[in-house]
Design an enzyme around this catalytic site. Structure first.
Site, short mmCIF file in Angstrom:
data_model
loop_
_atom_site.label_atom_id
_atom_site.label_comp_id
_atom_site.label_asym_id
_atom_site.label_seq_id
_atom_site.Cartn_x
_atom_site.Cartn_y
_atom_site.Cartn_z
N HIS A 233 0.80 -1.23 0.00
CA HIS A 233 0.00 0.00 0.00
C HIS A 233 0.83 1.28 0.00
CE1 HIS A 233 0.83 0.03 4.38
NE2 HIS A 233 0.63 1.32 4.28
C1 UD1 Z 1 -1.98 6.09 5.36
C2 UD1 Z 1 -0.70 6.61 5.99
C3 UD1 Z 1 0.36 5.52 5.96
C4 UD1 Z 1 -0.14 4.24 6.60
C5 UD1 Z 1 -1.46 3.83 5.97
C6 UD1 Z 1 -2.04 2.66 6.72
C7 UD1 Z 1 -0.31 9.01 5.67
C8 UD1 Z 1 0.48 10.02 4.94
N1 UD1 Z 1 -0.17 7.74 5.26
O1 UD1 Z 1 -1.69 5.79 4.01
O2 UD1 Z 1 1.50 5.95 6.70
O3 UD1 Z 1 0.81 3.23 6.40
O4 UD1 Z 1 -2.40 4.92 6.05
O5 UD1 Z 1 -2.95 1.95 5.99
O6 UD1 Z 1 -1.01 9.34 6.60
N2 UD1 Z 1 -8.96 4.97 0.83
C9 UD1 Z 1 -10.18 4.40 0.71
N3 UD1 Z 1 -10.87 4.10 1.86
C10 UD1 Z 1 -10.39 4.36 3.10
C11 UD1 Z 1 -9.14 4.94 3.20
C12 UD1 Z 1 -8.43 5.25 2.07
O7 UD1 Z 1 -10.68 4.15 -0.39
O8 UD1 Z 1 -11.07 4.05 4.09
C13 UD1 Z 1 -8.19 5.26 -0.41
C14 UD1 Z 1 -8.48 6.64 -0.97
O9 UD1 Z 1 -8.46 6.54 -2.37
C15 UD1 Z 1 -7.29 7.45 -0.51
C16 UD1 Z 1 -6.18 6.42 -0.50
O10 UD1 Z 1 -6.80 5.21 -0.11
O11 UD1 Z 1 -7.01 8.54 -1.33
C17 UD1 Z 1 -5.03 6.74 0.43
O12 UD1 Z 1 -5.52 6.95 1.76
P1 UD1 Z 1 -4.69 7.87 2.80
O13 UD1 Z 1 -5.28 7.76 4.14
O14 UD1 Z 1 -4.49 9.22 2.25
O15 UD1 Z 1 -3.26 7.21 2.78
P2 UD1 Z 1 -2.84 5.67 2.95
O16 UD1 Z 1 -2.18 5.26 1.69
O17 UD1 Z 1 -3.98 4.90 3.45
N1 UDP Z 2 -4.16 -5.26 8.73
C1 UDP Z 2 -5.46 -5.77 8.82
N2 UDP Z 2 -6.07 -6.14 7.65
C2 UDP Z 2 -5.48 -6.05 6.44
C3 UDP Z 2 -4.15 -5.54 6.38
C4 UDP Z 2 -3.53 -5.14 7.55
O1 UDP Z 2 -6.02 -5.89 9.90
O2 UDP Z 2 -6.11 -6.41 5.43
C5 UDP Z 2 -3.49 -4.84 9.98
C6 UDP Z 2 -2.16 -5.51 10.23
O3 UDP Z 2 -2.33 -6.75 10.87
C7 UDP Z 2 -1.45 -4.49 11.09
C8 UDP Z 2 -1.97 -3.16 10.57
O4 UDP Z 2 -3.17 -3.47 9.86
O5 UDP Z 2 -1.84 -4.63 12.46
C9 UDP Z 2 -0.97 -2.54 9.66
O6 UDP Z 2 -1.56 -1.45 9.01
P1 UDP Z 2 -1.12 -0.94 7.58
O7 UDP Z 2 -0.36 -1.98 6.87
O8 UDP Z 2 -2.34 -0.40 6.94
O9 UDP Z 2 -0.22 0.33 7.93
P2 UDP Z 2 1.29 0.56 8.41
O10 UDP Z 2 1.56 -0.34 9.55
O11 UDP Z 2 2.17 0.32 7.23
O12 UDP Z 2 1.31 2.00 8.76
#
Ligand code: UD1
Ligand code: UDP
Length: 382
Positions: A219
């Site tokens: 991601h």
């Molecule tokens: C964010 C965090 C990242 C973390 C990740 C965990 C920042 C800068 N990044 O990244 O550090 O590892 O969360 O998962 O804060 N979207 C959906 N539904 C949702 C959420 C997001 O469709 O419920 C899609 C949207 O298109 C959105 C994109 O995901 O634009 C990115 O979401 P965003 O929260 O901006 O960043 P992440 O890539 O999720």
């Molecule tokens: N996770 C989850 N379901 C998924 C993918 C991840 O519950 O489909 C959990 C995972 O076990 C961990 C956390 O989400 O506890 C990690 O989050 P993510 O990878 O979104 O973000 P990051 O840790 O890179 O910020």
């Protein structure tokens, strides 16, 4: 009574907050009032609500419903909302987790209003400021009054940045307290792994064979948004799947599923879609994830949290990034940094496929990080 504003927004923060809220409920209910604020950064049911239900996290008192936007717009909306909650609630401390935009916004809003910030997962550094998370974590640490580092490396990073790691009370933003306390995610894995065996049916549902599938998550923006990198990752997945007849289970973050077809191109997308041994599904619940992690042969991921969970469950990990904050797991040989390099991924697979005798030292604490943190909050601010 100590009033904490417990601010979450993205999936991993909701999961981390579960450990703190559980510690408050079980050990500090008479001392701490836990006010949960959800920024709304993640909002899909399977990115947010599922964790509240499954892990018994109290409902947020506030949801800012900020949603997705550019970094500036998203962070600004959060700062506005959090500022107004700090004005009305007047918390003793604002508790934040990790390194997302929700973390940054909370730290900025609070520090400017002189509300002390406590940062869970302080001190971690990738030394790559092109990562939005690196900017977020550095800024947050330098606006914090209590810094809780899960690892020894985190403490050393803070010391290198000028923090006095032996500072003494009274703590404030200019004399912050720095603590090595273990990892709240380890607390969760210990607490929920047994429970998840009876609550999750993901292994049975997808007919996965224990120790004979690979779990992968992708991601990170520099993988999803860069076609060359995303293609190399999926080409390596397809090659390993074909040469070793091993299925892949890939719960895909919405960011990645939204862009996969466009960025890997039609030909590769069709290969991915038509391969029934690449099981690509929407994000799964935490209990499902724990079952997948504990039963997989190996984990491939660019997630910070999933790298650690691979370690907790004693599974080798191929890291799809050019560096990691969790350097200990690489130093110990339990994970290999492959970036998004096809050849590096293939080499790492060969290494782990032939060496199944890895040692996993206890480096993420004793499963009681959350209690330690709550104790320090009470000691410092009550
Ligand atoms: C964010 C965090 C990242 C973390 C990740 C965990 C920042 C800068 N990044 O990244 O550090 O590892 O969360 O998962 O804060 N979207 C959906 N539904 C949702 C959420 C997001 O469709 O419920 C899609 C949207 O298109 C959105 C994109 O995901 O634009 C990115 O979401 P965003 O929260 O901006 O960043 P992440 O890539 O999720
Ligand atoms: N996770 C989850 N379901 C998924 C993918 C991840 O519950 O489909 C959990 C995972 O076990 C961990 C956390 O989400 O506890 C990690 O989050 P993510 O990878 O979104 O973000 P990051 O840790 O890179 O910020």
């Amino acid at each position: 009574m100590l009033k904490i504003l417990n601010i979450i927004g993205a999936r991993p923060q909701i999961i981390k907050a579960a450990a703190i809220s559980r510690a408050i409920k079980n050990h500090f209910s008479k001392q701490i009032e836990d006010i949960i604020v959800h920024t709304g950064q993640h909002y899909d049911e399977n990115m947010s609500e599922v964790f509240f239900t499954e892990m018994g996290i109290p409902s947020p008192k506030y949801n800012l419903n900020v949603g997705s936007a550019t970094h500036g717009v998203q962070t600004a909306e959060m700062i506005k909302g959090i500022e107004s909650i700090i004005f009305s609630e007047k918390p003793n401390v604002v508790l934040v987790y990790g390194d997302t935009n929700s973390t940054l916004a909370s730290a900025l809003a609070a520090a400017k209003l002189h509300a002390p910030v406590a940062h869970v997962e302080a001190g971690l550094r990738s030394f790559n400021k092109c990562m939005p998370e690196e900017i977020n974590r550095i800024t947050c640490d330098h606006a914090s009054t209590l810094l809780f580092s899960p690892t020894d490396t985190g403490i050393k990073n803070l010391e290198r940045e000028g923090f006095n790691i032996n500072s003494e009370k009274p703590y404030n933003i200019d004399n912050p307290g720095v603590f090595h306390c273990g990892d709240v995610m380890y607390d969760n894995s210990l607490y929920f792994s047994e429970i998840s065996t009876t609550k999750s049916y993901v292994i049975e549902k997808y007919k996965l064979e224990k120790n004979n599938f690979v779990l992968a998550t992708i991601h990170r923006d520099n993988n999803t948004d860069n076609p060359t990198r995303l293609k190399q990752i999926f080409e390596a997945i397809i090659k390993i799947n074909k040469d070793y007849s091993i299925p892949f289970f890939i719960p895909l973050h919405p960011r990645t599923s939204n862009i996969l077809e466009k960025n890997v191109g039609e030909e590769l997308y069709n290969k991915i879609k038509n391969n029934k041994n690449l099981i690509i599904v929407p994000p799964v619940s935490f209990f499902d994830m724990l079952q997948l992690e504990s039963n997989t042969r190996l984990i491939m991921t660019d997630s910070g949290g999933v790298q650690k969970e691979a370690y907790f469950f004693k599974k080798p990990c191929i890291i799809l990034r050019s560096e990691t904050e969790w350097v200990e797991i690489v130093k110990n040989g339990n994970a290999i940094i492959c970036d998004a390099g096809y050849n590096k991924i293939m080499e790492a697979w060969t290494v782990f496929n032939s060496n199944t005798n890895l040692e996993y030292l206890q480096i993420f604490g004793d499963g009681k990080a959350s209690e330690f943190i709550c104790n320090k909050l009470v000691e410092t601010f009550a």
